[in-house]
Design a protein around this motif. Structure first.
Motif, mmCIF file in Angstrom:
data_model
loop_
_atom_site.group_PDB
_atom_site.id
_atom_site.type_symbol
_atom_site.label_atom_id
_atom_site.label_comp_id
_atom_site.label_asym_id
_atom_site.label_seq_id
_atom_site.Cartn_x
_atom_site.Cartn_y
_atom_site.Cartn_z
ATOM 1 N N TYR A 1 4.316 -8.871 -38.880
ATOM 2 C CA TYR A 1 4.287 -10.473 -39.185
ATOM 3 C C TYR A 1 3.928 -11.550 -40.127
ATOM 4 C CZ TYR A 1 2.359 -15.059 -38.039
ATOM 5 O OH TYR A 1 2.323 -16.055 -37.625
ATOM 6 N N GLU A 2 3.772 -11.038 -41.306
ATOM 7 C CA GLU A 2 3.971 -11.865 -42.486
ATOM 8 C C GLU A 2 5.652 -11.804 -42.983
ATOM 9 O OE1 GLU A 2 -0.068 -10.522 -45.057
ATOM 10 O OE2 GLU A 2 2.147 -10.592 -46.439
ATOM 11 N N ASP A 3 6.296 -10.450 -42.339
ATOM 12 C CA ASP A 3 7.544 -10.161 -43.046
ATOM 13 C C ASP A 3 8.313 -10.488 -41.943
ATOM 14 O OD1 ASP A 3 6.253 -8.535 -44.660
ATOM 15 O OD2 ASP A 3 7.020 -6.694 -44.063
ATOM 16 N N VAL A 4 8.538 -10.600 -40.917
ATOM 17 C CA VAL A 4 9.107 -10.756 -39.736
ATOM 18 C C VAL A 4 9.241 -12.358 -38.833
ATOM 19 C CG1 VAL A 4 10.713 -10.449 -37.758
ATOM 20 C CG2 VAL A 4 10.517 -8.566 -39.623
ATOM 21 N N SER A 5 7.936 -11.558 -37.747
ATOM 22 C CA SER A 5 8.116 -13.128 -36.421
ATOM 23 C C SER A 5 7.473 -14.044 -37.311
ATOM 24 C CB SER A 5 7.213 -11.410 -35.695
ATOM 25 O OG SER A 5 6.598 -10.878 -36.131
ATOM 26 N N GLY A 6 6.575 -14.042 -38.191
ATOM 27 C CA GLY A 6 5.848 -14.661 -38.845
ATOM 28 C C GLY A 6 7.008 -16.020 -39.483
ATOM 29 N N PRO A 7 7.332 -15.727 -40.614
ATOM 30 C CA PRO A 7 8.588 -15.971 -40.918
ATOM 31 C C PRO A 7 9.514 -16.672 -40.023
ATOM 32 C CG PRO A 7 8.388 -14.328 -42.298
ATOM 33 C CD PRO A 7 7.367 -14.218 -40.905
ATOM 34 N N LEU A 8 9.611 -16.157 -39.392
ATOM 35 C CA LEU A 8 10.906 -16.778 -38.176
ATOM 36 C C LEU A 8 10.184 -17.532 -37.621
ATOM 37 C CD1 LEU A 8 12.397 -13.174 -36.850
ATOM 38 C CD2 LEU A 8 13.827 -14.812 -37.761
ATOM 39 N N LEU A 9 9.237 -17.468 -36.926
ATOM 40 C CA LEU A 9 9.036 -18.908 -35.748
ATOM 41 C C LEU A 9 8.102 -19.805 -37.088
ATOM 42 C CD1 LEU A 9 5.526 -16.561 -34.387
ATOM 43 C CD2 LEU A 9 7.283 -18.453 -32.951
ATOM 44 N N LEU A 10 7.909 -19.757 -38.619
ATOM 45 C CA LEU A 10 8.170 -21.046 -39.272
ATOM 46 C C LEU A 10 9.218 -21.532 -39.128
ATOM 47 C CD1 LEU A 10 6.759 -22.812 -41.856
ATOM 48 C CD2 LEU A 10 7.579 -20.720 -43.396
ATOM 49 N N GLU A 11 10.995 -20.697 -39.467
ATOM 50 C CA GLU A 11 11.558 -21.543 -39.823
ATOM 51 C C GLU A 11 12.004 -21.638 -39.396
ATOM 52 O OE1 GLU A 11 12.499 -21.513 -43.413
ATOM 53 O OE2 GLU A 11 11.349 -20.878 -44.062
ATOM 54 N N LYS A 12 12.433 -21.633 -38.081
ATOM 55 C CA LYS A 12 12.568 -21.727 -35.830
ATOM 56 C C LYS A 12 12.272 -22.301 -35.263
ATOM 57 C CE LYS A 12 16.833 -18.547 -36.549
ATOM 58 N NZ LYS A 12 17.690 -18.243 -35.850
ATOM 59 N N MET A 13 10.455 -22.041 -35.864
ATOM 60 C CA MET A 13 10.300 -23.293 -34.474
ATOM 61 C C MET A 13 9.701 -24.254 -35.031
ATOM 62 S SD MET A 13 7.126 -22.321 -31.431
ATOM 63 C CE MET A 13 5.619 -22.291 -32.828
ATOM 64 N N LYS A 14 8.219 -24.287 -36.226
ATOM 65 C CA LYS A 14 7.675 -25.238 -36.865
ATOM 66 C C LYS A 14 8.667 -26.076 -37.476
ATOM 67 C CE LYS A 14 3.543 -21.756 -36.693
ATOM 68 N NZ LYS A 14 2.880 -20.963 -38.047
ATOM 69 N N LYS A 15 9.291 -25.545 -38.527
ATOM 70 C CA LYS A 15 10.134 -26.756 -39.108
ATOM 71 C C LYS A 15 11.143 -27.560 -37.953
ATOM 72 C CE LYS A 15 10.184 -24.605 -43.746
ATOM 73 N NZ LYS A 15 11.527 -24.270 -44.734
ATOM 74 N N ARG A 16 11.501 -26.848 -37.239
ATOM 75 C CA ARG A 16 12.350 -27.600 -35.678
ATOM 76 C C ARG A 16 11.054 -28.875 -35.513
ATOM 77 N NH1 ARG A 16 16.998 -24.914 -32.565
ATOM 78 N NH2 ARG A 16 17.787 -27.016 -31.099
ATOM 79 N N VAL A 17 10.222 -27.613 -34.757
ATOM 80 C CA VAL A 17 9.105 -28.737 -33.619
ATOM 81 C C VAL A 17 7.919 -29.741 -34.189
ATOM 82 C CG1 VAL A 17 8.052 -28.393 -31.659
ATOM 83 C CG2 VAL A 17 9.907 -27.071 -31.845
ATOM 84 N N ILE A 18 7.835 -28.915 -35.231
ATOM 85 C CA ILE A 18 6.165 -29.210 -36.219
ATOM 86 C C ILE A 18 6.535 -30.399 -37.480
ATOM 87 C CG2 ILE A 18 4.043 -29.695 -36.542
ATOM 88 C CD1 ILE A 18 4.565 -26.250 -35.516
ATOM 89 N N LEU A 19 7.110 -29.470 -37.651
ATOM 90 C CA LEU A 19 7.541 -30.146 -39.661
ATOM 91 C C LEU A 19 8.785 -31.363 -39.334
ATOM 92 C CD1 LEU A 19 6.483 -26.885 -41.496
ATOM 93 C CD2 LEU A 19 5.104 -28.602 -41.241
ATOM 94 N N ARG A 20 9.997 -31.338 -38.866
ATOM 95 C CA ARG A 20 10.760 -31.694 -38.677
ATOM 96 C C ARG A 20 12.496 -31.120 -40.161
ATOM 97 N NH1 ARG A 20 11.712 -33.323 -33.207
ATOM 98 N NH2 ARG A 20 9.057 -33.764 -32.447
#
Lengths: 223, 223
Positions: B104-123
């Motif tokens: 999660y720290e290495d892969v799924s977490g960063p992918l969620l941050l970069e590809k989901m949260k930055k898009r949907v939440i942080l713009r």
């Protein structure tokens, strides 16, 4: 005899040490600085984190602090530290996770980064904003501990459990690093004084991380 | 009926859903975006994370994905998902932690941050360096999965366990977000194809996170 690989201010190793002592399981301490990435350590433990337990006679290695605690809960004598029925046990584990994940992310992790890793490993000055934020969040966590202790004798219910051990392990690291202001947290302070006075806690309070001194109240078992 | 609070790409919620389905425990999905900090959610779950399970009839709330999995392992019918003696069970839990924490720290977490949260939440636009690093580390994790599968039929031993479920949950999120390159990972790819073909996996593969489409191979159960 179990060999416990750890460094003095690792809250997860402290949790395991407290649990093993409470259950009367012997161990010897082996110093491991996981940030050095020692090959033999990573070979046995791909996660690269402490604590790791190794028993050379049984040729058994245990990794991950929660897996280790469950192992001793299944194999060791009383006292039970994840007691009760399934929902009571879920409450103990919820609180263990609250400290191992949220408190660590908010408080003990940032304090370790700013006050230990930056000093010993990275040779950088601490970020005073991050330190203030960690101390502010420590208050919020202690308010929740106060709230629980208004309703229960121990964090998860009627008896001491792994929830108290996990919480005290993280709080002790934060307290060592000067991150806990006990003002306004009478319930938490009394609970922590009881935890500190247990024989299992004494060796932890006597230890020092190289070059970092705790505040004077840290080892005081009268609170 | 259990109400499972989650969002579609949460790997920890996927782990719990797979476990419940494998054990034949029914649930209904309730959408919860933990980043919105809904008061009623935080009131029941101070950790503020999903999954959370709530049973209005039993008036029972369960939080923390590992605590939830242990609860169903203790209360539900076979198949056992943390099987064997204490050291075999410790190995299952070690691997669950390896995925829930390291992967999660290495892969799924960063992918969620970069590809989901930055898009949907942080713009914000994604950080392409962080994405490359996550994909590189995904390879290292898959090499370890290949290594395990060279020695064992399933990740933790002779039978499917919670280790396979946790790993497949995280891999499925990374795969959805385009973070997995299967080239050179024949053992991992075959294992994941078997996991994907299980009836418990079908509902996950059919779901979509708002506005984010997976690559075409994502839902293909033939690998």
């Amino acid at each position: 005899m179990w060999q416990l690989y750890q460094f003095p201010l690792c809250p997860f190793s402290r949790k395991v040490r407290l649990l093993m002592s409470e259950k009367g399981v012997g161990y010897e301490l082996w110093r491991e600085n996981p940030w050095e990435g020692r090959d033999e350590f990573l070979g046995r433990n791909p996660a690269g984190r402490v604590p790791m337990l190794h028993d050379p006679d049984k040729k058994l290695t245990l990794c991950d602090s929660r897996a280790i605690c469950e192992y001793f809960e299944e194999t060791s004598e009383k006292p039970q530290m994840i007691p009760g029925n399934a929902s009571a046990r879920a409450e103990v584990r919820r609180l263990v996770s609250l400290f191992d994940e949220n408190f660590y992310e908010d408080v003990s992790g940032p304090l370790l980064l700013e006050k230990m890793k930056k000093r010993v490993i990275l040779r950088q000055p601490p970020d005073s904003r991050a330190l203030r934020q960690a101390m502010k969040l420590a208050h919020e966590h202690l308010y929740y501990v106060d709230y629980l202790l208004d309703r229960r004798p121990w964090l998860a219910g009627a008896t001491m459990s792994l929830a108290d051990i996990a919480a005290a392990a993280h709080v002790s690291v934060a307290d060592y690093l000067g991150g806990i202001d006990w003002a306004g947290h009478d319930q938490s302070r009394s609970w922590y004084a009881v935890m500190k006075s247990r024989p299992s806690f004494r060796p932890l309070l006597a230890e020092r991380q190289d070059g970092i001194q705790p505040p004077s109240h840290y080892g005081d078992v009268d609170g």
